[in-house]
Design an enzyme around this catalytic site. Sequence first.
Site, short mmCIF file in Angstrom:
data_model
loop_
_atom_site.label_atom_id
_atom_site.label_comp_id
_atom_site.label_asym_id
_atom_site.label_seq_id
_atom_site.Cartn_x
_atom_site.Cartn_y
_atom_site.Cartn_z
N ASP A 157 135.44 70.32 19.64
CA ASP A 157 134.95 71.20 18.59
C ASP A 157 133.50 71.57 18.89
O ASP A 157 132.76 70.75 19.45
CB ASP A 157 135.02 70.50 17.22
CG ASP A 157 134.76 71.47 16.08
OD1 ASP A 157 135.71 72.16 15.68
OD2 ASP A 157 133.60 71.57 15.64
N ILE A 160 127.48 74.42 14.66
CA ILE A 160 126.04 74.30 14.46
C ILE A 160 125.80 73.39 13.26
O ILE A 160 126.36 73.62 12.19
CB ILE A 160 125.39 75.67 14.17
CG1 ILE A 160 125.71 76.68 15.29
CG2 ILE A 160 123.88 75.54 13.99
CD1 ILE A 160 125.36 78.12 14.92
N HIS A 161 125.02 72.33 13.44
CA HIS A 161 124.62 71.48 12.32
C HIS A 161 123.11 71.32 12.34
O HIS A 161 122.50 71.34 13.41
CB HIS A 161 125.28 70.09 12.44
CG HIS A 161 126.77 70.12 12.28
ND1 HIS A 161 127.38 70.40 11.08
CD2 HIS A 161 127.77 69.93 13.17
CE1 HIS A 161 128.70 70.36 11.24
NE2 HIS A 161 128.96 70.09 12.49
N ARG A 162 122.51 71.14 11.15
CA ARG A 162 121.07 71.01 11.13
C ARG A 162 120.65 69.63 11.61
O ARG A 162 121.24 68.61 11.22
CB ARG A 162 120.50 71.34 9.76
CG ARG A 162 120.66 70.27 8.71
CD ARG A 162 119.94 70.71 7.43
NE ARG A 162 119.92 69.67 6.44
CZ ARG A 162 120.25 69.84 5.16
NH1 ARG A 162 120.63 71.02 4.73
NH2 ARG A 162 120.17 68.84 4.31
N GLU A 224 136.72 76.59 19.35
CA GLU A 224 136.14 77.89 19.02
C GLU A 224 135.57 78.60 20.25
O GLU A 224 135.37 79.82 20.23
CB GLU A 224 135.05 77.73 17.96
CG GLU A 224 135.56 77.31 16.57
CD GLU A 224 135.67 75.81 16.36
OE1 GLU A 224 135.43 75.05 17.33
OE2 GLU A 224 136.00 75.38 15.23
N GLU A 280 117.94 76.11 2.41
CA GLU A 280 119.37 76.23 2.73
C GLU A 280 119.84 77.66 2.48
O GLU A 280 119.15 78.45 1.83
CB GLU A 280 120.16 75.22 1.89
CG GLU A 280 119.91 73.80 2.41
CD GLU A 280 120.45 72.71 1.51
OE1 GLU A 280 120.61 72.95 0.30
OE2 GLU A 280 120.73 71.60 2.02
MN MN Z 1 136.19 73.54 14.24
#
Ligand code: MN
Length: 482
Positions: A157, A160-162, A224, A280
């Site tokens: 997988d 994007i995560h902060r 993705e 956010e």
């Molecule tokens: Mn995914």
Amino acid sequence: MQIVDLRSALEFLRSIPGQLVSTREPVDPVAELAGVYKLVGAGTPLAPPTRIGPAMLFENVKGYDMPVVVGVLASRERTALLMNSRIDRLPFDLLEALNHPCPPVMVASAPCQEVVIRPPFDLRRLIPAPTNTLRDAGPYFNMGLLRAEDPETGESDVTIHRLCVQGPDRLSVYFVPGRHIDQFRIKAEKMGRALPVSISMGLDPAIYLAACFEPPTTPLGFDELTIAGGLRRRPVELADCVSVAAKAIARAEIVLEGEILAGERIREDAQTGTGYAMPEFPGYLGKAQADLPVIRVTAVTHRRNPILQTIVGPAEEHTNLVGIPTEASILRLVENSMPGRLANVYCHSSGGGKYLAILQFRKRQASDEGRQRQAAITAFAAFPELKHVVLVDEDVNIFDTNDVLWAMTTRYQGDASTAFIPGVRCHPLDPSQSPDFSPFLRAEGTSCKTIFDCTVPYDMKERFRRAEFLSVDLARFLPDRS
Ligand code: MN
């Protein structure tokens, strides 16, 4: 010109007037950089004054010899140019890529590993992670594309995560519950193991866009990157990391290699105690999370003369990143259930690309009356975090808010044209989705989903015909403006 990475994307943008500006003026990565870009190009829902503008390259970041670029995708027009598409065709082209996936390939020599930095190092000195506002928990990497694999199945997988910088080699990572890499992490933790991850930063915009698809369009186990490959009609290149069993985007500007530690947690504002995280996407300053998973960074690799890519929390860039994949997901589901009726869809900036969708519905026959509302319900199914759907006819420009509000004014009656679906799970970052705000809500993150039907009843079309003007050849009158 072919776009294969951030560099070629910037070179392409430089060739188009008004799409990229740069400055040599020294800028402080703490609050100043974001403060400048708010005025230059961030856009709604940041508080005024702000606007949609060019991407911006800060060549001289105080304390670092690494430039920072922000806002690469902060306009829909620019996003369309970068995808070789058009403003109104973007979701269709994304859908085309989804239907023609192209899996990534491994390469032996990766530009992102031209320079390899092994411990000991101090991330805080190496890379100018910006702090967006003075109340933020700390500096953040906001365009870090995490890639990890399921410890049991090997399925991968990218998301994007902060990532908040918490020490010389430590990052905290915030996962909204249910996200795929978090599910991998939980599995690994139950096995008592750390989860290897790569964090690729500074990428071909097609990779970022593809990574923002969510379930049900891209269920757990769906890679993705195959959509990014479909968009470019050439595979994304991956390379083995040098320090952990993970794979990174080979043409990234910078890669942080590491592992999400089993059992370790940190308070997001542990370094500063501000109580807040960062701005956010709905436009508010988010609260610091109490106990976040921790990433130990095991190596930093980068290209020669790397560029750090970032995003200013809420604004047009977030809208495009998550909104356009959402549009594609809505098109896909509605098209499957009622072919040819949904002419187009736009996930509007006011909802950060998540909360508000405008659907342009084509009523072809008398029995299509009411189907527009069925399409709205289908849109809610395509994207569970969607809160409001505005339905308009084909003669309304969904990308022009004035035109949409005109439809809501002259083709809408509050009591008859509104449909409520109360008490549905939605999204916790909208502060109105809370029992404190409405006694009808039983839990945080639930909402009254609402359909605003601004379409003309099929049997009344004649009365709602817009005034028709002569169609002319404008080039005769304004030859320079074609
Ligand atoms: Mn995914």
